[in-house]
Write a protein that holds these residues in place. Structure first.
Motif, PDB file in Angstrom:
ATOM      1  N   ALA A 161       0.839  -1.189   0.000  1.00 52.37           N
ATOM      2  CA  ALA A 161       0.000   0.000   0.000  1.00 52.37           C
ATOM      3  C   ALA A 161       0.880   1.247   0.000  1.00 52.37           C
ATOM      4  N   PRO A 162       0.479   2.319  -0.686  1.00 55.80           N
ATOM      5  CA  PRO A 162       1.298   3.541  -0.723  1.00 55.80           C
ATOM      6  C   PRO A 162       1.575   4.116   0.652  1.00 55.80           C
ATOM      7  N   SER A 163       0.709   3.842   1.617  1.00 55.50           N
ATOM      8  CA  SER A 163       0.898   4.400   2.958  1.00 55.50           C
ATOM      9  C   SER A 163       1.968   3.668   3.766  1.00 55.50           C
ATOM     10  N   VAL A 164       2.390   2.491   3.311  1.00 54.85           N
ATOM     11  CA  VAL A 164       3.397   1.715   4.036  1.00 54.85           C
ATOM     12  C   VAL A 164       4.786   2.248   3.689  1.00 54.85           C
ATOM     13  N   PRO A 165       5.633   2.530   4.675  1.00 56.24           N
ATOM     14  CA  PRO A 165       6.980   3.023   4.381  1.00 56.24           C
ATOM     15  C   PRO A 165       7.738   2.108   3.437  1.00 56.24           C
ATOM     16  N   VAL A 166       8.414   2.719   2.463  1.00 58.26           N
ATOM     17  CA  VAL A 166       9.096   1.935   1.425  1.00 58.26           C
ATOM     18  C   VAL A 166      10.168   1.039   2.028  1.00 58.26           C
ATOM     19  N   ALA A 167      10.976   1.568   2.934  1.00 58.79           N
ATOM     20  CA  ALA A 167      12.101   0.813   3.472  1.00 58.79           C
ATOM     21  C   ALA A 167      11.640  -0.451   4.181  1.00 58.79           C
ATOM     22  N   SER A 168      10.596  -0.343   5.010  1.00 61.67           N
ATOM     23  CA  SER A 168      10.124  -1.528   5.726  1.00 61.67           C
ATOM     24  C   SER A 168       9.513  -2.542   4.776  1.00 61.67           C
ATOM     25  N   ALA A 169       8.805  -2.065   3.730  1.00 62.29           N
ATOM     26  CA  ALA A 169       8.209  -2.989   2.766  1.00 62.29           C
ATOM     27  C   ALA A 169       9.275  -3.723   1.977  1.00 62.29           C
ATOM     28  N   ILE A 170      10.348  -3.032   1.586  1.00 56.82           N
ATOM     29  CA  ILE A 170      11.430  -3.682   0.844  1.00 56.82           C
ATOM     30  C   ILE A 170      12.107  -4.739   1.720  1.00 56.82           C
ATOM     31  N   GLY A 171      12.330  -4.407   2.990  1.00 59.16           N
ATOM     32  CA  GLY A 171      12.916  -5.394   3.892  1.00 59.16           C
ATOM     33  C   GLY A 171      12.029  -6.611   4.054  1.00 59.16           C
ATOM     34  N   ASP A 172      10.725  -6.395   4.176  1.00 59.99           N
ATOM     35  CA  ASP A 172       9.783  -7.501   4.307  1.00 59.99           C
ATOM     36  C   ASP A 172       9.770  -8.349   3.036  1.00 59.99           C
ATOM     37  N   LEU A 173       9.711  -7.683   1.867  1.00 59.16           N
ATOM     38  CA  LEU A 173       9.698  -8.416   0.605  1.00 59.16           C
ATOM     39  C   LEU A 173      10.997  -9.191   0.410  1.00 59.16           C
ATOM     40  N   HIS A 174      12.127  -8.596   0.776  1.00 61.50           N
ATOM     41  CA  HIS A 174      13.416  -9.278   0.660  1.00 61.50           C
ATOM     42  C   HIS A 174      13.408 -10.577   1.466  1.00 61.50           C
ATOM     43  N   ASP A 175      12.903 -10.518   2.698  1.00 58.09           N
ATOM     44  CA  ASP A 175      12.866 -11.715   3.537  1.00 58.09           C
ATOM     45  C   ASP A 175      11.913 -12.772   2.967  1.00 58.09           C
ATOM     46  N   GLN A 176      10.783 -12.319   2.414  1.00 58.28           N
ATOM     47  CA  GLN A 176       9.853 -13.273   1.809  1.00 58.28           C
ATOM     48  C   GLN A 176      10.474 -13.955   0.587  1.00 58.28           C
ATOM     49  N   LEU A 177      11.129 -13.169  -0.263  1.00 61.50           N
ATOM     50  CA  LEU A 177      11.756 -13.737  -1.451  1.00 61.50           C
ATOM     51  C   LEU A 177      12.851 -14.734  -1.074  1.00 61.50           C
ATOM     52  N   ARG A 178      13.632 -14.405  -0.069  1.00 58.70           N
ATOM     53  CA  ARG A 178      14.693 -15.313   0.361  1.00 58.70           C
ATOM     54  C   ARG A 178      14.099 -16.630   0.858  1.00 58.70           C
TER      55      ARG A 178
END
Length: 258
Positions: A105-122
């Motif tokens: 969602a646009p309201s979610v901070p980019v940095a935290s979302a990227i970290g979350d997505l990185h962990d999911q992808l790994r």
């Protein structure tokens, strides 16, 4: 639903990932009818009753797949910054793949979302299968200096992943590339369908994956060696056997069982 069904029939997709499904718990699967397909859902959590998120609508992801395939939900952990649903999809003699549908969602901070997505992808890559992650990240790759773009690219590079989409996927109020296809399979191309009769204000991104059918292992069986058999003795045993139960059986299955 009519537009999604029309798209499924016209395009012949095997798998369709949806961002912002807007589905909620009261919406039952039995009313989500896609002939020839099944659906798996990752609805946005409603939050505690009366809480801040209880009234927040939207979000959610879903994956629609052919009913000739099988799908299993993968327990990929998430910090909640990037909504997601991860499946192992296979069947029909085809090689199994890991597929994820994601939405930030646009309201979610980019940095935290990227970290979350990185962990999911790994975690998804840990299953050792061809992996595909599709969805709306709200990270505009047409702006190299935009929020989170460099961090996002570095996260994908660290995991050896490729982002396939190269053209705008969202046209209003200005062109942006926020809908992505992330994969560990090299040498693939993604296309964007024309916007005529679009289901939403995002264009549909497609990718064709030419996987060969997986080789099936031969089923093990046990066989008796007949090389030293005494056929005269076998025939004599057949002659001496009592066949009355077989003769009296009503059908072939019962005869075999006797």
């Amino acid at each position: 639903m009519d537009e999604v069904n029309r798209m499924l029939q016209e395009q012949g997709f095997d798998i369709l990932c949806i961002s912002e499904s807007w589905l909620t718990d009261p919406t039952q699967d039995r009313i989500l009818v896609f002939p020839g397909y099944r659906i798996m859902r990752g609805d946005r959590p409603a939050g505690p009753a009366g809480g801040r998120r209880a009234a927040v609508r939207g979000g959610g992801v879903a994956i629609i797949y052919r009913d000739t395939l099988t799908a299993t939900i993968l327990p990929i952990p998430t910090a909640g910054s990037c909504e997601s649903l991860w499946l192992c999809i296979g069947g029909g003699g085809h090689r199994s793949v890991t597929v994820g549908a994601v939405y930030r969602a646009p309201s979610v901070p980019v940095a935290s979302a990227i970290g979350d997505l990185h962990d999911q992808l790994r975690a998804a890559l840990g299953y050792g299968r061809p992996t595909f992650c599709l969805g709306d990240t709200n990270i505009n790759l047409l702006r190299p200096d935009g929020p989170g773009v460099r961090q996002y690219g570095a996260a994908l590079h660290e995991l050896g992943l490729f982002q396939l989409v190269r053209v705008p996927t969202h046209l209003e109020p200005s062109e942006s590339l926020i809908d992505h296809v992330i994969t560990n399979v090299p040498d693939l191309d993604a296309d964007v369908l024309p916007p005529a009769d679009a289901v939403a204000d995002h264009l549909t991104v497609t990718v064709r994956v030419p996987f060969r059918r997986g080789s099936r292992r031969p089923a093990p069986f046990t066989a008796r060696s007949w090389r030293k058999v005494n056929w005269d003795a076998v025939c004599l045993d057949f002659l001496r056997a009592d066949w009355s139960a077989v003769y009296s059986a009503a059908d072939l299955d019962n005869k075999v069982g006797r």
